[in-house]
Write a protein that holds these residues in place. Structure first.
Motif, PDB file in Angstrom:
ATOM      1  N   TYR A 127       0.828  -1.204   0.000  1.00 24.63           N
ATOM      2  CA  TYR A 127       0.000   0.000   0.000  1.00 24.63           C
ATOM      3  C   TYR A 127       0.867   1.261   0.000  1.00 24.63           C
ATOM      4  N   GLU A 128       1.947   1.230   0.765  1.00 23.62           N
ATOM      5  CA  GLU A 128       2.809   2.410   0.865  1.00 23.62           C
ATOM      6  C   GLU A 128       3.469   2.740  -0.468  1.00 23.62           C
ATOM      7  N   LYS A 130       2.326   2.020  -3.523  1.00 28.76           N
ATOM      8  CA  LYS A 130       1.301   2.476  -4.478  1.00 28.76           C
ATOM      9  C   LYS A 130       1.713   2.273  -5.942  1.00 28.76           C
ATOM     10  N   TYR A 134      -1.680  -1.759  -7.030  1.00 32.57           N
ATOM     11  CA  TYR A 134      -1.386  -1.979  -5.603  1.00 32.57           C
ATOM     12  C   TYR A 134      -2.621  -2.413  -4.821  1.00 32.57           C
ATOM     13  N   ASP A 135      -3.804  -1.885  -5.196  1.00 29.51           N
ATOM     14  CA  ASP A 135      -5.016  -2.233  -4.458  1.00 29.51           C
ATOM     15  C   ASP A 135      -5.337  -3.715  -4.590  1.00 29.51           C
TER      16      ASP A 135
END
Length: 272
Positions: A127-128, A130, A134-135
């Motif tokens: 998540y960091e 991105k 990433y989702d």
């Protein structure tokens, strides 16, 4: 890996929340509370003390605490720490309920703990960064985590008293939510009981038996949590902080504050 900022996962694109624990700077306490979601505290740096149903757990780096739905817990972080918190809606596990829409996960250590922590770390890292997609990557880790929970940490045999307590805390949740919205008002036990159709005696017993605290202490804790923020983040006089957060006067606020922090609010503010 650089953990430098607080992250709250948006509710509209992933099925859970992930953020850095608000007590990361230390000298932080969160009083007794409970909620419907399943909550995971994964500690990577520092130390944290947990109380779950009156039992103390001390977390060291590489360890996590799994808080079940409607489990009464409090948190104390005396020192700086880095802790990733996950909040997972209870409905995520509805296909695995044991009884009465109930599911329970163990607090005991398992041989899969290291793998569990690594999944959380990879999820946060994805998540960091991105990067593209990433989702999807985050959600793939999330479902791997859910698999570990239901296959390695779920307790199939639960006693009837645990289920009964869970149902009572569901009822109390509506009452405590009302208290949190109206903590600045004059909330007597009698008026609250009348609002929800209980006798004051019965409501008092519900708090004592199922929330493991009394009504007044619970209300004081809500008010103190808000007053503490005003004390630290504003220059308001002590008396004004007391009145704006539901305390009848500064003396009542000082008494509750001193019991919690072993200092007068004025002394605490000077030290800060």
């Amino acid at each position: 890996m650089n953990y430098s900022h607080e992250i709250i996962m948006p509710n509209d694109d992933i099925p859970f929340k992930m953020f850095v624990f608000e007590g990361r700077r230390g000298n932080y306490s969160r009083e007794k509370h409970w909620h419907r979601s399943v909550e995971i505290f994964a500690l990577f740096e520092g130390e944290i003390e947990f109380y779950v149903n009156e039992i103390k757990y001390s977390l060291n780096p590489g360890e996590f605490m799994l808080v079940n739905s409607n489990e009464i817990h409090s948190i104390h972080s005396p020192k700086e720490n880095f802790t990733v918190v996950l909040q997972i809606p209870l409905t995520t596990f509805e296909r695995y309920y044991t009884d009465e829409k109930f599911i329970y996960f163990t607090h005991s250590r398992r041989i899969h703990d290291e793998e569990f922590m690594q999944v959380i770390r990879d999820m946060y890292d994805a998540y960091e960064k991105k990067e593209i997609g990433y989702d999807l990557k985050v959600q793939s880790y999330f479902y791997e985590l859910i698999y570990l929970l239901v296959s390695k940490y779920r307790e199939v045999s639960v006693d009837s008293e645990m289920i009964r307590s869970n149902k009572k805390l569901n009822k109390l949740s509506a009452i405590t939510a009302y208290m949190k919205e109206n903590y600045t008002k004059d909330l007597s036990l009698e008026s609250l009981a009348q609002t929800f159709g209980y006798s004051s005696t019965y409501l008092s017993r519900m708090f004592q038996k199922y929330a493991k605290t009394n009504y007044k202490n619970y209300l004081d804790d809500i008010r103190l949590e808000h007053a503490y923020k005003d004390l630290v983040n504003s220059d308001m006089p002590i008396g004004m902080i007391a009145s704006q957060n539901g305390f009848p006067n500064s003396k009542a606020f000082t008494k509750v504050f001193q019991k919690k922090y072993n200092k007068l609010p004025s002394e605490f503010r000077k030290e800060l």
